[in-house]
Design an enzyme around this catalytic site. Structure first.
Site, PDB file in Angstrom:
ATOM      1  CG  ASP A 115      48.748  -6.859  -0.568  1.00 25.32           C
ATOM      2  OD1 ASP A 115      48.898  -6.695   0.658  1.00 25.32           O
ATOM      3  OD2 ASP A 115      49.561  -6.441  -1.419  1.00 25.32           O
ATOM      4  CB  ILE A 121      43.205   0.132  -2.659  1.00 24.18           C
ATOM      5  CG1 ILE A 121      44.523   0.901  -2.517  1.00 24.18           C
ATOM      6  CG2 ILE A 121      43.146  -1.057  -1.722  1.00 24.18           C
ATOM      7  CD1 ILE A 121      44.710   1.539  -1.143  1.00 24.18           C
ATOM      8  CB  THR A 146      50.544   6.133  11.353  1.00 25.01           C
ATOM      9  OG1 THR A 146      51.763   6.396  12.033  1.00 25.01           O
ATOM     10  CG2 THR A 146      50.322   7.256  10.351  1.00 25.01           C
ATOM     11  CG  ASP A 147      52.699   7.187  16.232  1.00 19.24           C
ATOM     12  OD1 ASP A 147      53.090   7.096  15.058  1.00 19.24           O
ATOM     13  OD2 ASP A 147      53.381   6.810  17.209  1.00 19.24           O
ATOM     14  CD  GLU A 148      55.582   8.222  11.006  1.00 22.81           C
ATOM     15  OE1 GLU A 148      55.779   9.013  10.069  1.00 22.81           O
ATOM     16  OE2 GLU A 148      56.250   7.201  11.185  1.00 22.81           O
ATOM     17  CE1 TYR A 180      52.705   5.811   6.025  1.00 14.91           C
ATOM     18  CE2 TYR A 180      53.725   6.776   7.976  1.00 14.91           C
ATOM     19  CZ  TYR A 180      52.894   5.827   7.401  1.00 14.91           C
ATOM     20  OH  TYR A 180      52.243   4.911   8.195  1.00 14.91           O
ATOM     21  CE  LYS A 216      48.071   5.438   7.154  1.00 10.17           C
ATOM     22  NZ  LYS A 216      47.454   4.181   6.632  1.00 10.17           N
ATOM     23  CE1 TYR A 271      68.828   6.583   7.818  1.00  9.51           C
ATOM     24  CE2 TYR A 271      66.558   7.024   8.439  1.00  9.51           C
ATOM     25  CZ  TYR A 271      67.483   6.405   7.617  1.00  9.51           C
ATOM     26  OH  TYR A 271      67.048   5.607   6.590  1.00  9.51           O
ATOM     27  CG  HIS A 290      64.586  11.927  11.959  1.00  6.85           C
ATOM     28  ND1 HIS A 290      65.793  11.308  12.183  1.00  6.85           N
ATOM     29  CD2 HIS A 290      63.645  11.040  12.364  1.00  6.85           C
ATOM     30  CE1 HIS A 290      65.589  10.115  12.684  1.00  6.85           C
ATOM     31  NE2 HIS A 290      64.292   9.935  12.817  1.00  6.85           N
TER      32      HIS A 290
HETATM   33  P1  NAD Z   1      53.668  -2.687   4.735  1.00  6.02           P
HETATM   34  O1  NAD Z   1      54.376  -1.701   3.857  1.00  6.02           O
HETATM   35  O2  NAD Z   1      54.438  -3.788   5.363  1.00  6.02           O
HETATM   36  O3  NAD Z   1      52.476  -3.375   3.898  1.00  6.02           O
HETATM   37  C1  NAD Z   1      51.628  -2.642   3.063  1.00  6.02           C
HETATM   38  C2  NAD Z   1      50.818  -3.630   2.233  1.00  6.02           C
HETATM   39  O4  NAD Z   1      49.919  -2.869   1.405  1.00  6.02           O
HETATM   40  C3  NAD Z   1      51.668  -4.494   1.286  1.00  6.02           C
HETATM   41  O5  NAD Z   1      51.234  -5.837   1.334  1.00  6.02           O
HETATM   42  C4  NAD Z   1      51.413  -3.883  -0.082  1.00  6.02           C
HETATM   43  O6  NAD Z   1      51.509  -4.820  -1.148  1.00  6.02           O
HETATM   44  C5  NAD Z   1      49.979  -3.375   0.080  1.00  6.02           C
HETATM   45  N1  NAD Z   1      49.691  -2.262  -0.850  1.00  6.02           N
HETATM   46  C6  NAD Z   1      50.419  -1.157  -1.080  1.00  6.02           C
HETATM   47  N2  NAD Z   1      49.851  -0.405  -2.038  1.00  6.02           N
HETATM   48  C7  NAD Z   1      48.709  -1.041  -2.407  1.00  6.02           C
HETATM   49  C8  NAD Z   1      47.673  -0.756  -3.343  1.00  6.02           C
HETATM   50  N3  NAD Z   1      47.715   0.338  -4.111  1.00  6.02           N
HETATM   51  N4  NAD Z   1      46.648  -1.627  -3.436  1.00  6.02           N
HETATM   52  C9  NAD Z   1      46.602  -2.754  -2.685  1.00  6.02           C
HETATM   53  N5  NAD Z   1      47.560  -3.089  -1.806  1.00  6.02           N
HETATM   54  C10 NAD Z   1      48.599  -2.244  -1.663  1.00  6.02           C
HETATM   55  O7  NAD Z   1      52.917  -1.805   5.811  1.00  6.02           O
HETATM   56  P2  NAD Z   1      52.672  -2.082   7.371  1.00  6.02           P
HETATM   57  O8  NAD Z   1      53.855  -1.627   8.119  1.00  6.02           O
HETATM   58  O9  NAD Z   1      52.145  -3.451   7.561  1.00  6.02           O
HETATM   59  O10 NAD Z   1      51.497  -1.007   7.654  1.00  6.02           O
HETATM   60  C11 NAD Z   1      50.144  -1.365   7.410  1.00  6.02           C
HETATM   61  C12 NAD Z   1      49.257  -0.186   7.756  1.00  6.02           C
HETATM   62  O11 NAD Z   1      49.440   0.173   9.123  1.00  6.02           O
HETATM   63  C13 NAD Z   1      49.564   1.063   6.939  1.00  6.02           C
HETATM   64  O12 NAD Z   1      48.344   1.689   6.640  1.00  6.02           O
HETATM   65  C14 NAD Z   1      50.406   1.924   7.874  1.00  6.02           C
HETATM   66  O13 NAD Z   1      50.228   3.287   7.600  1.00  6.02           O
HETATM   67  C15 NAD Z   1      49.810   1.549   9.228  1.00  6.02           C
HETATM   68  N6  NAD Z   1      50.723   1.644  10.375  1.00  6.02           N
HETATM   69  C16 NAD Z   1      51.949   1.029  10.356  1.00  6.02           C
HETATM   70  C17 NAD Z   1      52.759   1.087  11.486  1.00  6.02           C
HETATM   71  C18 NAD Z   1      54.106   0.398  11.521  1.00  6.02           C
HETATM   72  O14 NAD Z   1      54.845   0.576  12.480  1.00  6.02           O
HETATM   73  N7  NAD Z   1      54.470  -0.402  10.551  1.00  6.02           N
HETATM   74  C19 NAD Z   1      52.319   1.771  12.622  1.00  6.02           C
HETATM   75  C20 NAD Z   1      51.068   2.403  12.601  1.00  6.02           C
HETATM   76  C21 NAD Z   1      50.268   2.320  11.479  1.00  6.02           C
HETATM   77  O1  DAU Z   2      54.933   5.612  14.169  1.00  6.79           O
HETATM   78  C1  DAU Z   2      54.336   4.725  13.286  1.00  6.79           C
HETATM   79  C2  DAU Z   2      55.154   4.626  12.015  1.00  6.79           C
HETATM   80  O2  DAU Z   2      56.323   3.887  12.334  1.00  6.79           O
HETATM   81  C3  DAU Z   2      54.399   3.963  10.866  1.00  6.79           C
HETATM   82  O3  DAU Z   2      53.300   4.759  10.531  1.00  6.79           O
HETATM   83  C4  DAU Z   2      55.326   3.794   9.654  1.00  6.79           C
HETATM   84  O4  DAU Z   2      54.634   3.088   8.630  1.00  6.79           O
HETATM   85  C5  DAU Z   2      56.529   2.996  10.083  1.00  6.79           C
HETATM   86  O5  DAU Z   2      57.434   2.870   9.007  1.00  6.79           O
HETATM   87  C6  DAU Z   2      57.228   3.653  11.282  1.00  6.79           C
HETATM   88  O6  DAU Z   2      57.861   4.901  10.872  1.00  6.79           O
HETATM   89  P1  DAU Z   2      59.330   5.312  11.372  1.00  6.79           P
HETATM   90  O7  DAU Z   2      59.891   6.270  10.416  1.00  6.79           O
HETATM   91  O8  DAU Z   2      59.308   5.684  12.803  1.00  6.79           O
HETATM   92  O9  DAU Z   2      60.054   3.845  11.263  1.00  6.79           O
HETATM   93  P2  DAU Z   2      61.503   3.434  10.720  1.00  6.79           P
HETATM   94  O10 DAU Z   2      61.679   1.987  11.063  1.00  6.79           O
HETATM   95  O11 DAU Z   2      61.715   3.829   9.309  1.00  6.79           O
HETATM   96  O12 DAU Z   2      62.500   4.296  11.614  1.00  6.79           O
HETATM   97  C7  DAU Z   2      62.489   4.207  13.040  1.00  6.79           C
HETATM   98  C8  DAU Z   2      63.507   5.224  13.572  1.00  6.79           C
HETATM   99  O13 DAU Z   2      64.834   4.784  13.220  1.00  6.79           O
HETATM  100  C9  DAU Z   2      63.352   6.599  12.982  1.00  6.79           C
HETATM  101  O14 DAU Z   2      63.660   7.559  13.972  1.00  6.79           O
HETATM  102  C10 DAU Z   2      64.412   6.662  11.872  1.00  6.79           C
HETATM  103  C11 DAU Z   2      65.504   5.763  12.414  1.00  6.79           C
HETATM  104  N1  DAU Z   2      66.274   5.012  11.394  1.00  6.79           N
HETATM  105  C12 DAU Z   2      65.574   4.265  10.479  1.00  6.79           C
HETATM  106  C13 DAU Z   2      66.235   3.543   9.494  1.00  6.79           C
HETATM  107  C14 DAU Z   2      65.472   2.735   8.479  1.00  6.79           C
HETATM  108  C15 DAU Z   2      67.666   5.035  11.376  1.00  6.79           C
HETATM  109  O15 DAU Z   2      68.304   5.695  12.232  1.00  6.79           O
HETATM  110  N2  DAU Z   2      68.314   4.325  10.426  1.00  6.79           N
HETATM  111  C16 DAU Z   2      67.665   3.589   9.460  1.00  6.79           C
HETATM  112  O16 DAU Z   2      68.337   2.972   8.591  1.00  6.79           O
END
Ligand code: NAD
Ligand code: DAU
Length: 351
Positions: A34, A61, A131-133, A157, A161, A214, A291
């Site tokens: 990391d 990475i 991700t599903d996005e 983003y 991905k 939002y 959005h």
């Molecule tokens: P996060 O932002 O909490 O963590 C990301 C981690 O990656 C951090 O520890 C950061 O230090 C590390 N990182 C970033 N850039 C780096 C680099 N250049 N080299 C090495 N390490 C680096 O993310 P998360 O929410 O835990 O998501 C993890 C993975 O899962 C991501 O690939 C994201 O796209 C995917 N994902 C997240 C969600 C979600 O809801 N959070 C859903 C589906 C998929």
């Molecule tokens: O679907 C998987 C994705 O989910 C992951 O790939 C992403 O890494 C993760 O960040 C997440 O993306 P979203 O954009 O859906 O998550 P976020 O928590 O940022 O926002 C969730 C919803 O809430 C989205 O519709 C935007 C809204 N939102 C978010 C924030 C931060 C608000 O209304 N107000 C806010 O302040």
């Protein structure tokens, strides 16, 4: 595969995956690679950092030379790649960082794995967490994302991905490297960085700060408890079919505003406030650019093939999550004050 490289293990989902693997597989070597960006926090792994099968490497990475050295040092045979820039709002402000980390970083890892394995693909796996996005957005009654849904990313983003997913497929198709990709819905639970909806809003309710919703709050997300995602990753890493894609989700869709009202109710209840105390904190703000309206994952393939299903009901998961953030205020305060970075930066300077 016993020497496992987990990238992004200091982040939200990565820390749960590292914890699960370190505790469940004492005979594996688990290497957490990391860079410790703003989102990486080694405090997320305090409970397992002294385990003898756990190693941490601070590394970017994108740094192909250092990544290759780590492959050699630990003779890595399995990769679970989570490291990424993950926040949509940041990608709108700074798309370059997303292309660099998510696309070029993934390419650097693929290339390092390919060189180290050198055509000997037996018992090797490059497992890419997506991700599903990448599938874009659904209409309100527009069905579900399945594994064959066309990629149509909208944000920088999701575009980054999607691009990384294509590189993973290209490395399988061109060189034969064994790969699996999973596309998961929104995760929630402990250790999520408080810029994402659920931890941000819990923290703001606790501190009596506005809750920035939002647009009209009508967007829909499909929520999965993070430990259920980690369990799915474990199962797929060990039993998934090479070159396959699996969707991961819990058929658990919520309109943002309904979820926010549940959060308000749960936090107020746990803090002993009368019902409705924090409702006035809801503040409608300008919508996120581009959005996506609705995400909804169909995870039937994973259920049918490997028998996975989520273990937790949403109400229970939310209650558990809110309790965790309220009981771990120091963790939250260290992040909002920036102390978590200073502490570990000092630690690495002195090593
Ligand atoms: P996060 O932002 O909490 O963590 C990301 C981690 O990656 C951090 O520890 C950061 O230090 C590390 N990182 C970033 N850039 C780096 C680099 N250049 N080299 C090495 N390490 C680096 O993310 P998360 O929410 O835990 O998501 C993890 C993975 O899962 C991501 O690939 C994201 O796209 C995917 N994902 C997240 C969600 C979600 O809801 N959070 C859903 C589906 C998929
Ligand atoms: O679907 C998987 C994705 O989910 C992951 O790939 C992403 O890494 C993760 O960040 C997440 O993306 P979203 O954009 O859906 O998550 P976020 O928590 O940022 O926002 C969730 C919803 O809430 C989205 O519709 C935007 C809204 N939102 C978010 C924030 C931060 C608000 O209304 N107000 C806010 O302040």
């Amino acid at each position: 595969m016993k020497n496992i490289l987990i990238t992004g293990g200091a982040g939200f989902i990565g820390s749960h995956v590292v914890r699960l693997f370190v505790n469940k597989y004492p005979d594996y070597t688990i290497v957490n690679l990391d860079k410790l960006t703003y989102a990486g926090n080694l405090a997320n792994l305090k409970d397992i950092e002294d385990k003898s099968n756990y190693y941490f490497e601070k590394c970017d990475i994108c740094d192909f030379g250092s990544v290759s050295n780590i492959f050699r040092k630990y003779d890595i045979d399995g990769v679970i790649h989570l490291a990424a820039e993950s926040h949509v709002d940041r990608s709108i402000k700074d798309p370059f960082t997303f292309a660099e980390t998510n696309v070029l970083g993934t390419l650097s890892l693929l290339q390092a794995a390919k060189s180290h394995w050198n055509g000997n693909w037996e018992n090797k796996l490059f497992y890419h967490i997506s991700t599903d996005e990448v599938y874009g957005a659904l209409e309100m009654n527009g069905g579900f994302f399945v594994e064959t849904t066309k990629y149509q990313p909208h944000s920088p983003y999701s575009a980054s991905k999607a691009s990384s997913d294509h590189f993973v497929c290209a490395f399988h198709d061109t060189y034969g490297i064994p790969t699996i990709i999973t596309n998961c819905s929104n995760n929630y639970g402990p250790y999520q960085f408080p810029e994402k909806l659920i931890p941000l809003f819990i923290n703001n309710i606790r501190n009596r700060k506005p809750l920035p919703v939002y647009g009209k709050g009508e967007n829909i997300r499909d929520w999965l408890y993070v430990e259920d995602h980690a369990r799915a990753i474990d199962l797929i890493f060990h039993e998934g079919r090479i070159a396959e894609t699996y969707n991961i989700g819990g058929f658990n869709e919520w309109k943002n505003i309904d979820l926010i009202n549940i959060l308000i109710k749960t936090v107020d209840n746990l803090l002993g406030n009368p019902e409705g105390t924090s409702t006035h904190l809801i503040t409608y703000v300008a919508d996120r650019a581009g959005h996506d309206l609705r995400y909804a994952i169909d995870s039937t393939k994973l259920h049918k093939e490997l028998g996975w299903s989520p273990s937790l009901q949403f109400e229970e998961g939310i209650e558990r999550t809110v309790k965790w953030y309220l009981n771990n205020q120091e963790w939250l305060d260290n992040i909002t004050s920036g102390d978590y970075k200073r502490y570990y930066e000092e630690m690495y300077k002195t090593r």
